[in-house]
Write a protein that holds these residues in place. Structure first.
Motif, short mmCIF file in Angstrom:
data_model
loop_
_atom_site.label_atom_id
_atom_site.label_comp_id
_atom_site.label_asym_id
_atom_site.label_seq_id
_atom_site.Cartn_x
_atom_site.Cartn_y
_atom_site.Cartn_z
N ASP A 1 -110.98 45.74 3.21
CA ASP A 1 -111.51 45.47 4.55
C ASP A 1 -112.39 46.66 4.92
N GLY A 2 -113.69 46.48 4.84
CA GLY A 2 -114.61 47.58 5.13
C GLY A 2 -114.44 48.70 4.12
N ASP A 3 -114.13 49.90 4.62
CA ASP A 3 -113.96 51.08 3.77
C ASP A 3 -112.52 51.28 3.30
N TYR A 4 -111.66 50.32 3.55
CA TYR A 4 -110.24 50.46 3.23
C TYR A 4 -109.77 49.45 2.20
N ALA A 5 -108.73 49.85 1.47
CA ALA A 5 -108.10 48.97 0.47
C ALA A 5 -106.60 48.95 0.72
N PHE A 6 -106.01 47.79 0.58
CA PHE A 6 -104.56 47.60 0.69
C PHE A 6 -104.01 47.69 -0.72
N VAL A 7 -103.28 48.76 -1.02
CA VAL A 7 -102.87 49.06 -2.40
C VAL A 7 -101.37 48.93 -2.57
N LYS A 8 -100.97 48.19 -3.60
CA LYS A 8 -99.57 48.05 -3.98
C LYS A 8 -99.35 48.88 -5.24
N PHE A 9 -98.55 49.93 -5.13
CA PHE A 9 -98.21 50.75 -6.30
C PHE A 9 -97.03 50.10 -7.02
N GLU A 38 -102.47 48.54 -7.54
CA GLU A 38 -103.43 47.44 -7.59
C GLU A 38 -103.96 47.17 -6.19
N ILE A 39 -105.28 47.04 -6.07
CA ILE A 39 -105.88 46.69 -4.79
C ILE A 39 -105.62 45.21 -4.53
N LEU A 40 -104.89 44.94 -3.45
CA LEU A 40 -104.56 43.56 -3.08
C LEU A 40 -105.61 42.94 -2.17
N GLU A 41 -106.27 43.81 -1.38
CA GLU A 41 -107.22 43.32 -0.39
C GLU A 41 -108.11 44.49 0.02
N PRO A 62 -96.85 48.12 0.20
CA PRO A 62 -98.26 48.50 0.02
C PRO A 62 -98.75 49.37 1.18
N VAL A 63 -99.84 50.09 0.95
CA VAL A 63 -100.42 50.97 1.98
C VAL A 63 -101.93 50.78 2.04
N TRP A 64 -102.50 51.06 3.20
CA TRP A 64 -103.95 51.07 3.37
C TRP A 64 -104.46 52.47 3.09
N LEU A 65 -105.45 52.59 2.22
CA LEU A 65 -106.11 53.86 1.93
C LEU A 65 -107.62 53.63 1.93
N ARG A 66 -108.38 54.66 2.27
CA ARG A 66 -109.84 54.55 2.21
C ARG A 66 -110.28 54.46 0.74
N LEU A 67 -111.33 53.72 0.49
CA LEU A 67 -111.83 53.54 -0.88
C LEU A 67 -112.23 54.86 -1.52
N ASP A 68 -112.74 55.82 -0.71
CA ASP A 68 -113.14 57.11 -1.29
C ASP A 68 -111.94 57.98 -1.64
#
Length: 72
Positions: free
Chosen positions: A46-54, A41-44, A60-66
């Motif tokens: 910021d620009g081209d990045y999403a903070f994702v909690k699996f 789930e995307i928690l947050e 959670p980890v930061w990954l690029r939206l693409d």
């Protein structure tokens, strides 16, 4: 049709986008299988990045939206 990823979206990581990426070069290039097979789930954003909690017991980890795709 492209789905816009935003806070609360359920996602999977795309292995072909993570392979040889800047993120892969910055640490261990072997990504855990759960980021590709389980929903996150995307928690947050910021620009081209999403903070994702699996939905596994990991932080959670930061990954690029693409590097993400909507989960079904």
């Amino acid at each position: 049709m492209v789905t816009k990823l935003k806070r609360g979206s359920l996602v999977h990581a795309l292995p072909e986008q993570l392979e040889n990426s800047l993120e892969a070069g910055a640490s261990d290039p072997r990504f855990p299988e759960y980021i590709f097979k389980t929903k996150g789930e995307i928690l947050e954003t910021d620009g081209d990045y999403a903070f994702v909690k699996f939905f596994v017991p990991t932080p959670p980890v930061w990954l690029r939206l693409d590097q993400l795709t909507p989960a079904e």
